[in-house]
Design a protein around this motif. Structure first.
Motif, PDB file in Angstrom:
ATOM      1  N   LEU A  14       0.835  -1.203   0.000  1.00 30.35           N
ATOM      2  CA  LEU A  14       0.000   0.000   0.000  1.00 30.35           C
ATOM      3  C   LEU A  14       0.873   1.257   0.000  1.00 30.35           C
ATOM      4  O   LEU A  14       0.566   2.239  -0.677  1.00 30.35           O
ATOM      5  N   PHE A  15       1.985   1.228   0.765  1.00 28.92           N
ATOM      6  CA  PHE A  15       2.882   2.383   0.822  1.00 28.92           C
ATOM      7  C   PHE A  15       3.460   2.675  -0.554  1.00 28.92           C
ATOM      8  O   PHE A  15       3.476   3.833  -1.006  1.00 28.92           O
ATOM      9  N   ILE A  30      -5.906  13.866  -6.277  1.00 32.65           N
ATOM     10  CA  ILE A  30      -5.484  12.459  -6.264  1.00 32.65           C
ATOM     11  C   ILE A  30      -4.186  12.320  -5.477  1.00 32.65           C
ATOM     12  O   ILE A  30      -3.955  11.316  -4.805  1.00 32.65           O
ATOM     13  N   LEU A  32      -3.386  14.084  -2.863  1.00 35.67           N
ATOM     14  CA  LEU A  32      -3.771  14.060  -1.443  1.00 35.67           C
ATOM     15  C   LEU A  32      -4.363  12.699  -1.061  1.00 35.67           C
ATOM     16  O   LEU A  32      -4.112  12.186   0.037  1.00 35.67           O
ATOM     17  N   MET A  33      -5.160  12.090  -1.974  1.00 42.21           N
ATOM     18  CA  MET A  33      -5.712  10.758  -1.685  1.00 42.21           C
ATOM     19  C   MET A  33      -4.600   9.727  -1.544  1.00 42.21           C
ATOM     20  O   MET A  33      -4.656   8.844  -0.680  1.00 42.21           O
ATOM     21  N   SER A  34      -3.556   9.847  -2.393  1.00 44.53           N
ATOM     22  CA  SER A  34      -2.435   8.920  -2.286  1.00 44.53           C
ATOM     23  C   SER A  34      -1.710   9.099  -0.959  1.00 44.53           C
ATOM     24  O   SER A  34      -1.235   8.126  -0.368  1.00 44.53           O
ATOM     25  N   GLU A  36      -3.221   9.797   1.766  1.00 48.28           N
ATOM     26  CA  GLU A  36      -4.037   9.030   2.720  1.00 48.28           C
ATOM     27  C   GLU A  36      -3.689   7.551   2.664  1.00 48.28           C
ATOM     28  O   GLU A  36      -3.669   6.871   3.689  1.00 48.28           O
ATOM     29  N   LEU A  37      -3.416   7.044   1.437  1.00 50.61           N
ATOM     30  CA  LEU A  37      -3.000   5.635   1.320  1.00 50.61           C
ATOM     31  C   LEU A  37      -1.712   5.399   2.106  1.00 50.61           C
ATOM     32  O   LEU A  37      -1.568   4.374   2.790  1.00 50.61           O
ATOM     33  N   PHE A  39      -0.621   7.114   4.715  1.00 51.32           N
ATOM     34  CA  PHE A  39      -0.976   7.144   6.137  1.00 51.32           C
ATOM     35  C   PHE A  39      -1.539   5.796   6.578  1.00 51.32           C
ATOM     36  O   PHE A  39      -1.194   5.275   7.648  1.00 51.32           O
ATOM     37  N   ASN A  40      -2.413   5.205   5.731  1.00 41.84           N
ATOM     38  CA  ASN A  40      -3.043   3.948   6.112  1.00 41.84           C
ATOM     39  C   ASN A  40      -2.050   2.802   6.157  1.00 41.84           C
ATOM     40  O   ASN A  40      -2.157   1.930   7.014  1.00 41.84           O
ATOM     41  N   ILE A  66      -4.412   9.050  13.022  1.00 43.47           N
ATOM     42  CA  ILE A  66      -5.656   9.310  12.292  1.00 43.47           C
ATOM     43  C   ILE A  66      -6.087  10.759  12.511  1.00 43.47           C
ATOM     44  O   ILE A  66      -6.515  11.449  11.579  1.00 43.47           O
ATOM     45  N   ALA A  69      -3.941  12.994  10.435  1.00 41.20           N
ATOM     46  CA  ALA A  69      -4.306  12.870   9.027  1.00 41.20           C
ATOM     47  C   ALA A  69      -5.556  13.677   8.726  1.00 41.20           C
ATOM     48  O   ALA A  69      -5.641  14.343   7.684  1.00 41.20           O
ATOM     49  N   ALA A  70      -6.528  13.658   9.647  1.00 41.54           N
ATOM     50  CA  ALA A  70      -7.757  14.431   9.427  1.00 41.54           C
ATOM     51  C   ALA A  70      -7.437  15.923   9.379  1.00 41.54           C
ATOM     52  O   ALA A  70      -7.926  16.648   8.495  1.00 41.54           O
ATOM     53  N   VAL A  73      -5.784  16.772   6.066  1.00 39.39           N
ATOM     54  CA  VAL A  73      -6.700  16.838   4.931  1.00 39.39           C
ATOM     55  C   VAL A  73      -7.501  18.136   4.962  1.00 39.39           C
ATOM     56  O   VAL A  73      -7.694  18.779   3.922  1.00 39.39           O
TER      57      VAL A  73
END
Lengths: 100, 172
Positions: A14-15, A30, A32-34, A36-37, A39-40, A66, A69-70, A73
């Motif tokens: 995932l990283f 996208i 920024l979404m990456s 989040e990936l 972070f997860n 988390i 991360a919020a 964002v």
């Protein structure tokens, strides 16, 4: 039997996908979404270490992670809206100047 | 054994939808794929005996973060992009370097071993997961907790100020 390695390899995959997304996409949303990936992926490995080391610290760290991360964002999307109003673009290779 | 089957199901769905996040044309599709990935990560947290983390993941990520992304996409009216506008010119280099990063990470994993001492939070103690985390969070980790709450406040005010300022300058 699930081992720590299973979870760490999933986290690595995932990283790497997240890093690839940050580097190859032009649309900043996208990117920024990456992020989040990424972070997860970090959260999975922290929770896995917490479980296999029978420690609570990793779990608590994931909660803080988390939260951060919020916050990231919220600020990131606010900057994005401000930049879009001024520059009318969201493509990262057109946003390469510090001053416009 | 059954745990392993579920792990592989969750992991494969997570990886496939993560690839969809990175490659799909429309930002809306990316956001939907991101929701699927985050739900799979929540399921992985359940496999790691942390139902509290799974709940927080669903509330904060799926409930707040992705909705914020969708708001931004719709507010800025970012329609579909053409396929050649989607990626940088440096796509090949980016893919090569991230695959290289993955190989290095796997190499580190294959060399490493877990030598740290284990703590006292066994599966029996973690049966009351939320209670245990709450107690630790409000005693041992109270200062980081306060700092993080301050950070959230600053981020909230900062987001409002960033959007407002621009509006005032433009006179919109």
């Amino acid at each position: 039997m699930l081992t720590l390695t299973h979870f760490l390899i999933l986290s690595c995959i995932l990283f790497s996908i997240g890093v690839a997304g940050v580097m190859i996409r032009r649309n900043i949303i996208i990117v920024l979404m990456s992020l989040e990936l990424i972070f997860n992926a970090a959260n999975i490995s922290l929770a896995a270490f917490a479980y296999y080391l029978e420690s609570i610290t990793g779990t608590v760290f994931v909660v803080f992670n988390i939260t951060v991360a919020a916050a990231e964002v919220a600020v990131g999307l606010a900057i994005l809206v401000a930049v879009y109003r001024r520059r009318k673009t969201v493509l990262v290779d057109q946003l390469d100047e510090m001053r416009y | 054994m059954i745990e392993q089957i579920f792990f592989y199901i969750f992991a494969i769905i997570a990886v496939v939808s993560a690839i969809a996040v990175v490659t799909s044309k429309s930002p809306i599709h990316s956001a939907i794929a991101l929701i699927i990935t985050l739900l799979q990560v929540a399921a992985i947290f359940i496999l790691l005996r942390s139902p509290f983390l799974a709940a927080v993941q669903v509330f904060v990520y799926v409930g707040a973060v992705v909705v914020l992304f969708l708001f931004a996409v719709m507010l800025l009216d970012l329609g579909g992009e053409k396929i050649k506008e989607q990626f940088h010119q440096q796509t090949v280099l980016g893919v090569i370097s991230s695959v290289g990063l993955f190989v290095v990470l796997l190499f580190m994993l294959s060399r490493g071993s877990l030598t740290a001492p284990t703590g006292g939070y066994t599966e029996a103690v973690l049966a009351k997961n939320t209670e245990v985390i709450g107690k630790v969070l409000f005693t041992k980790y109270i200062y980081p907790f306060e700092v993080v709450s301050l950070l959230l406040l600053v981020a909230l005010v900062g987001a409002v100020v960033l959007v407002l300022n621009q509006k005032g300058k433009d006179g919109v």
